[in-house]
Design a protein around this motif. Sequence first.
Motif, short mmCIF file in Angstrom:
data_model
loop_
_atom_site.label_atom_id
_atom_site.label_comp_id
_atom_site.label_asym_id
_atom_site.label_seq_id
_atom_site.Cartn_x
_atom_site.Cartn_y
_atom_site.Cartn_z
N ASP B 179 0.83 -1.21 0.00
CA ASP B 179 0.00 0.00 0.00
C ASP B 179 0.86 1.26 0.00
O ASP B 179 0.57 2.23 -0.70
N GLN B 180 1.92 1.23 0.79
CA GLN B 180 2.80 2.41 0.84
C GLN B 180 3.48 2.62 -0.52
O GLN B 180 3.58 3.74 -1.02
N TRP B 181 3.93 1.52 -1.11
CA TRP B 181 4.57 1.61 -2.42
C TRP B 181 3.59 2.18 -3.44
O TRP B 181 3.94 3.06 -4.24
N GLU B 182 2.37 1.68 -3.41
CA GLU B 182 1.40 2.13 -4.40
C GLU B 182 1.12 3.63 -4.24
O GLU B 182 1.01 4.37 -5.23
N GLN B 183 1.01 4.07 -3.01
CA GLN B 183 0.80 5.49 -2.77
C GLN B 183 1.95 6.32 -3.35
O GLN B 183 1.74 7.32 -4.05
N MET B 184 3.18 5.86 -3.11
CA MET B 184 4.34 6.61 -3.60
C MET B 184 4.41 6.55 -5.13
O MET B 184 4.74 7.54 -5.79
N ALA B 185 4.09 5.40 -5.70
CA ALA B 185 4.18 5.25 -7.15
C ALA B 185 3.12 6.11 -7.85
O ALA B 185 3.41 6.80 -8.84
N ARG B 186 1.90 6.09 -7.32
CA ARG B 186 0.85 6.90 -7.95
C ARG B 186 1.14 8.40 -7.80
O ARG B 186 0.92 9.19 -8.72
N PHE B 187 1.62 8.77 -6.63
CA PHE B 187 1.95 10.18 -6.41
C PHE B 187 3.05 10.63 -7.38
O PHE B 187 2.96 11.67 -8.02
N SER B 188 4.08 9.80 -7.50
CA SER B 188 5.20 10.14 -8.38
C SER B 188 4.72 10.24 -9.84
O SER B 188 5.10 11.17 -10.57
N TRP B 189 3.91 9.29 -10.24
CA TRP B 189 3.43 9.27 -11.63
C TRP B 189 2.72 10.58 -11.98
O TRP B 189 2.94 11.17 -13.03
N LYS B 190 1.86 11.03 -11.07
CA LYS B 190 1.16 12.30 -11.31
C LYS B 190 2.14 13.47 -11.37
O LYS B 190 1.97 14.40 -12.16
N MET B 191 3.14 13.42 -10.50
CA MET B 191 4.11 14.52 -10.51
C MET B 191 4.92 14.53 -11.81
O MET B 191 5.21 15.60 -12.36
N PHE B 192 5.26 13.36 -12.30
CA PHE B 192 6.01 13.31 -13.56
C PHE B 192 5.19 13.90 -14.71
O PHE B 192 5.73 14.46 -15.65
N ARG B 193 3.88 13.75 -14.64
CA ARG B 193 3.02 14.33 -15.67
C ARG B 193 3.23 15.84 -15.77
O ARG B 193 3.05 16.42 -16.83
N THR B 194 3.61 16.47 -14.65
CA THR B 194 3.78 17.93 -14.67
C THR B 194 5.06 18.35 -15.38
O THR B 194 5.31 19.54 -15.55
N PHE B 195 5.89 17.38 -15.76
CA PHE B 195 7.13 17.70 -16.47
C PHE B 195 7.05 17.33 -17.95
O PHE B 195 8.02 17.52 -18.69
N LEU B 196 5.94 16.79 -18.38
CA LEU B 196 5.82 16.36 -19.79
C LEU B 196 5.66 17.57 -20.70
O LEU B 196 5.00 18.55 -20.35
#
Lengths: 141, 418
Positions: B179-196
Amino acid sequence: MRHGGLLLVAGLALTVSTLATAQRSREAGKAIYAASQASEGARIYAVRCAMCHGRTLDGSVEIPGLKGKFMANWAGRPVGDLFDYVAQAMPQPAPGTLADIDNARLVAFILSENGLTAGSVPLAVDRAALRRIVLAPVPPR
Amino acid sequence: MASSAKRGPPAARRAVLGGVLGAAGSLALPGAGRAADAARQLGGRPRLVPMRVGLDQLIDVKCCIRPLRAAGPNLAAETVGNRLVIHNYGHGGSGWSLSWGSAEVAVGKALSVLPKSLAVVGCGIIGLTSAIVAQRAGLNVTIYARELMPRTRSFRASGSFTPGSRIALTGPAGAGFGDQWEQMARFSWKMFRTFLGMPGDPVAFGDSYNVSQKPIERRTWPGDPAITTNWETAGLPQQNAEFAHLDSRIRDIVPQPVDLAPADNPFATPFAQRSSQMHFNFPAYSHLLLSEFFERGGRFTMRNFHSPADFAAIPEKVIIHATGYAARDLWQDRTIIPVRGQTAWLVPQPEANYALRFNNMSLLSKADGIVLMNNNPDLGDMLGVGDSNELPNRAPLEEALAAMAPLFAPLAVAGGAV
């Protein structure tokens, strides 16, 4: 830190007393290793260290050099800190596999390459003694 | 180059890369490099700009240790003297990919004591993102480290989004880690979208092809009952089944491979899959992050840390500790397991913007070069485990270069030589 808790506490106590002792007995400028010891260290360095840190100790973009900036990072600390690091973390592919006497030779060699004066008394393989010697920076030549 | 979806594998082997290599020599149609789909709109079989793959293109080999931590990243808090230390290290092969989510956790803990300033020790991708997340929360941040990015281990990664790569061992990580990993992975994924789509493409997507002579099946790693030791008893993981494999938890947002019909396969192999892969262009991305850090008033102090006691001398009372593999010695955290990896880099070929995987070898075209890897498929996550040698070994990389070059050769079109 389930596995490292006790070690950490022990390490903290040790290091705090280490620094205090070292500051009381600063020996900057004095010869702290023997020339013959550094020569032996050079031989070990060539076999165990040079493949990463380079024949001239200059390192690379990715691997730390053991000169210049290196001294800026270690100066002012007990030479025992450097000895401990070499003994526990190096050589990186096989950490902790060198005998303490060879680690002392390597430290002597590194110090000689950084311009510290050699003397006749070798750097002791004695952690308490090593903690009492503070590494002093040497101006560039 | 007529094509048919019903064409079988042998014909497909003859039909490939032909659009570019056959009709236009070795050059691509202008603008056709983004993806096969773009070329298809012009009619005919999907076609790609072939990568130039050979020793004459080799510009770098890099080797680096992933800091696999048995229980997963250390995000715990502890006090050293009167300093509050929040750990943020031990991200295996997932540091870049989990960085934003992990920083959010660490900075959240730091903020709980209402500091005005913060120290970050370490300036790899975890330290840098931790610093920026803290700045975005209004804190004055100083980074203390021996090296500033790019001279950190992070910079020697391959640069693809791999949030589940050697991130933990299932047993030591415990039931809550997923669960912790998933939270971090989803959060990171959204943040990376802000650099596209930003200038320089700090974060970008490309098509990724997996081509094969055999039907492609997802590899699984069932436990081997013959292996009776494990990390707890041996100090190192003994088989792939010990590793946490969590990527499927975010497959609803991360593009998954799709099987390609022969008519849609640009390569001379009977079987292929395509997915969309996100990657990081290290120079542009790290420059962007460092720029933000300094523009927000961040300061950098070169400092070498020898033991946790050194942290007591840091002026800031709250410290995020992000030294990656170095934490093994600095913090005496022997649960960090070195996992060696290495990459070769070819001259950047931006016109060939895709990735290709073939057996155990892969090529990923990025703005900072084409990254080549040769990973033994039979070892899986065990490849490099326990190996802290950071000297590159060129032989397997040169083997991969030689083995992948035919995939782009005109002869492969007519002779099916691949």
